[in-house]
Design an enzyme around this catalytic site. Structure first.
Site, PDB file in Angstrom:
ATOM      1  N   CYS A 126       0.962  -1.271  -0.067  1.00  0.00           N
ATOM      2  CA  CYS A 126       0.067  -0.087  -0.078  1.00  0.00           C
ATOM      3  C   CYS A 126       0.823   1.432   0.076  1.00  0.00           C
ATOM      4  O   CYS A 126       0.571   2.040  -0.733  1.00  0.00           O
ATOM      5  CB  CYS A 126      -0.907  -0.090   1.062  1.00  0.00           C
ATOM      6  SG  CYS A 126      -2.202  -1.075   1.237  1.00  0.00           S
TER       7      CYS A 126
HETATM    8  N1  NAD Z   1      -3.334  -5.662   1.475  1.00  0.00           N
HETATM    9  C1  NAD Z   1      -3.327  -4.521   2.077  1.00  0.00           C
HETATM   10  O1  NAD Z   1      -2.540  -4.357   3.125  1.00  0.00           O
HETATM   11  C2  NAD Z   1      -4.304  -3.627   1.565  1.00  0.00           C
HETATM   12  C3  NAD Z   1      -4.615  -2.430   2.506  1.00  0.00           C
HETATM   13  C4  NAD Z   1      -5.282  -1.462   2.335  1.00  0.00           C
HETATM   14  C5  NAD Z   1      -6.333  -1.564   1.221  1.00  0.00           C
HETATM   15  N2  NAD Z   1      -5.989  -2.658   0.166  1.00  0.00           N
HETATM   16  C6  NAD Z   1      -6.677  -2.642  -0.965  1.00  0.00           C
HETATM   17  O2  NAD Z   1      -7.533  -3.990  -1.037  1.00  0.00           O
HETATM   18  C7  NAD Z   1      -7.593  -4.374  -2.282  1.00  0.00           C
HETATM   19  C8  NAD Z   1      -7.367  -5.879  -2.287  1.00  0.00           C
HETATM   20  O3  NAD Z   1      -6.117  -6.309  -1.620  1.00  0.00           O
HETATM   21  P1  NAD Z   1      -5.611  -7.392  -1.002  1.00  0.00           P
HETATM   22  O4  NAD Z   1      -4.240  -7.256  -0.603  1.00  0.00           O
HETATM   23  O5  NAD Z   1      -6.545  -8.072  -0.209  1.00  0.00           O
HETATM   24  O6  NAD Z   1      -5.532  -8.286  -2.530  1.00  0.00           O
HETATM   25  P2  NAD Z   1      -5.150  -9.900  -2.697  1.00  0.00           P
HETATM   26  O7  NAD Z   1      -4.536  -9.721  -4.067  1.00  0.00           O
HETATM   27  O8  NAD Z   1      -4.732 -10.882  -1.400  1.00  0.00           O
HETATM   28  O9  NAD Z   1      -6.712 -10.561  -2.781  1.00  0.00           O
HETATM   29  C9  NAD Z   1      -7.806 -10.246  -3.701  1.00  0.00           C
HETATM   30  C10 NAD Z   1      -8.684 -11.469  -3.817  1.00  0.00           C
HETATM   31  O10 NAD Z   1      -9.723 -11.089  -4.918  1.00  0.00           O
HETATM   32  C11 NAD Z   1      -9.982 -12.292  -5.726  1.00  0.00           C
HETATM   33  N3  NAD Z   1     -10.602 -11.852  -6.989  1.00  0.00           N
HETATM   34  C12 NAD Z   1     -10.171 -11.052  -8.124  1.00  0.00           C
HETATM   35  N4  NAD Z   1     -11.003 -10.894  -8.868  1.00  0.00           N
HETATM   36  C13 NAD Z   1     -12.165 -11.095  -8.310  1.00  0.00           C
HETATM   37  C14 NAD Z   1     -13.613 -11.005  -8.608  1.00  0.00           C
HETATM   38  N5  NAD Z   1     -13.877 -10.638  -9.718  1.00  0.00           N
HETATM   39  N6  NAD Z   1     -14.605 -11.616  -7.655  1.00  0.00           N
HETATM   40  C15 NAD Z   1     -14.261 -11.998  -6.708  1.00  0.00           C
HETATM   41  N7  NAD Z   1     -12.893 -12.597  -6.153  1.00  0.00           N
HETATM   42  C16 NAD Z   1     -11.850 -11.898  -6.929  1.00  0.00           C
HETATM   43  C17 NAD Z   1      -8.526 -12.782  -5.826  1.00  0.00           C
HETATM   44  O11 NAD Z   1      -8.637 -14.248  -6.204  1.00  0.00           O
HETATM   45  C18 NAD Z   1      -8.068 -12.556  -4.430  1.00  0.00           C
HETATM   46  O12 NAD Z   1      -8.229 -13.876  -3.782  1.00  0.00           O
HETATM   47  C19 NAD Z   1      -6.534  -3.696  -3.111  1.00  0.00           C
HETATM   48  O13 NAD Z   1      -7.255  -2.588  -3.931  1.00  0.00           O
HETATM   49  C20 NAD Z   1      -5.771  -3.149  -2.120  1.00  0.00           C
HETATM   50  O14 NAD Z   1      -5.136  -1.882  -2.874  1.00  0.00           O
HETATM   51  C21 NAD Z   1      -5.149  -3.843   0.525  1.00  0.00           C
END
Ligand code: NAD
Length: 453
Positions: free
Chosen positions: A274
């Protein structure tokens, strides 16, 4: 406001953030259906097993019990839910803008399911998006797929969360702030009510329009990265100033209540999924509308030069050909996530410079960095320390406390570049170097002083 017990949530995307969010909602007593395109994640959740490593996730899933289930079928989830959270990836493109393709695909599936009913439904985006994306791209996608008008039987919110991997559950249940960009107050109140079910504290809850929430989300992370780069810049200054020590300086600076101590510590670069991306995205959003984002750009520049700075410190004490051990490979303790990890940038830099580089992290497997085959990741901290001429401690993991004792028993007397000040300078058996500390004035050659001065 309290949420009615009948509210059922769907959570699209059960990854690093979504799995914990879904589990926490279930543990708080809400029925939750998780949706993911990856059937392995769905199967793990349905077996009651945490699909990823995150402290407290397994426990939250156990407490959620039968209230949490998962499916790959978006329509089935939407039809059983009142509120759908979208927490799918938004990778950055080469320009630093977040890409909405995954969010758009999820919204398309949700919209198509909504097109077959007319029951009130709120869709809430948790994924980080660019300023303007909700209005110009995502709302039209949802409206187009659902055939619904915003406001009547459809609400649409932007509700990003502020979490750090390794403490996601705690950050979700004890946040400083809940940010809700809303299409209308009915939709925003429903989102707030769900969050109120999981709070263990009484955080600020701010309702606003989409654009303000989009900017506030990346502004908060950019401000934090600015503090980190500011502290690292002070570290560079102190390193070249005889007698100076960044720890003493930042402790004093942080005592000023207008500044505060949080994230004001000269140590390593910031990394992770992030901070670096949000900082660059803010700069990009500003330049897209003709504003010079000088501060955000400078913060990024300071961050990028930290690997070189650390490598120079290593090279001072460990010439090419020497063996360097890096302790702490993930971007922070308590996670195995390697995105933008300062340790990996340093390892690549030192390998290029002709060093043998070993690495250890209690959370990271030996095959985790295939893109850097010369980087030898070991299973045990001993395997690293026993061979090292220099050890760089890049994360403050409690597991590294054993380092001096291990070095003593290996009889190597390595130099330890201790970025997080885990060890005092006078630790027996190792030669501790604290980045951000200038040489002792008494070790400096004294300038010639004339009789008159
Ligand atoms: N990880 C962090 O520290 C964090 C912190 C704040 C915000 N975010 C934001 O949260 C969002 C997700 O991040 P994350 O780290 O959890 O990602 P990640 O890659 O760990 O997980 C995303 C999940 O979404 C699934 N996915 C993809 N397309 C999909 C769909 N159409 N329908 C259902 N599932 C689907 C993937 O298979 C995966 O399991 C991003 O926008 C990120 O910027 C992440």
């Amino acid at each position: 406001m309290a949420v009615e017990t009948s509210v059922t949530c769907a959570v699209f995307g059960l990854g690093k953030l979504g799995a914990s969010f879904a589990a926490v909602l279930g543990a708080a007593g809400l029925p939750v259906v998780g949706v993911d395109v990856d059937s392995r994640v769905v199967d793990a959740i349905n077996r009651g097993e945490a699909p990823i490593q995150e402290p407290g996730l397994q426990d939250a899933m156990t407490r959620a019990g039968d209230r949490l289930r998962a499916t790959t079928n978006a329509a089935e989830a939407v039809h059983s839910a009142d509120l759908s959270f979208v927490i799918v990836p938004t990778p950055s493109d080469e320009s630093g803008r977040f890409v909405n393709a995954y969010v758009a695909r999820a919204l398309d599936g949700i919209g198509q399911a909504l097109a077959t009913t007319d029951r009130y439904h709120v869709v809430s985006i948790t994924s980080t998006v660019m300023p303007g994306a909700m209005d110009t791209e995502l709302a039209p996608t949802l409206i187009g797929a659902s055939g619904r008008a915003m406001g009547a039987n459809l609400g649409f919110c932007y509700n990003p969360t502020f979490i750090a991997l390794g403490s996601v559950i705690q950050n979700l249940t004890r946040p400083d702030l809940v940010l809700i960009g809303e299409s209308d107050s009915r939709a925003g109140d429903l989102v707030e009510g769900v969050h109120r079910r999981i709070f263990e504290t009484d955080p600020a809850v701010r309702h606003m329009n989409w654009a303000n929430a989009e900017i506030a989300k990346i502004a908060i992370n950019t401000f934090v990265t600015t503090k980190i780069s500011f502290a690292n810049m002070l570290g560079e200054l102190c390193e070249r100033t005889p007698g100076a020590d960044v720890a003493a300086v930042t402790e004093a600076v942080g005592d000023d209540h207008r500044i505060g101590h949080a994230y004001l510590r000269g140590a390593t670069a910031y990394g992770g999924p992030c901070f670096p991306r949000d900082n660059v995205a803010l700069a990009r959003a500003a330049s897209d509308v003709g504003v010079e984002a000088t501060l955000a750009e400078a913060t990024d520049r300071v961050n990028r030069r930290q690997a070189d700075r650390l490598a120079h410190i290593v090279e001072r004490d460990c010439p090419p050909g020497g063996t360097v051990a890096i302790l702490g490979l993930a971007y922070k303790p308590q996670t195995n996530v390697l995105d933008e990890s300062p340790a990996l940038t340093l390892a690549a830099r030192l390998i290029d410079g002709g060093h043998r580089v070993l690495g250890f992290d209690p959370m990271v497997g030996v095959d985790a960095v295939p893109e850097l085959p010369a980087f030898e990741i070991t299973r045990r901290i001993e395997d690293c320390v026993d061979a090292a001429d220099a050890v760089v401690v890049t994360t403050p993991s409690p597991e590294f406390a054993a380092l001096p004792e291990l070095a003593r028993s290996a009889g190597r007397n390595p130099v330890v570049i201790d970025c997080w000040r885990l060890f005092p300078e006078a630790t027996p058996g190792v030669r501790v170097v604290h980045p951000g500390r200038g040489t002792d004035p008494k070790d400096q050659p004294r300038p010639a002083v004339s009789a008159r001065s």
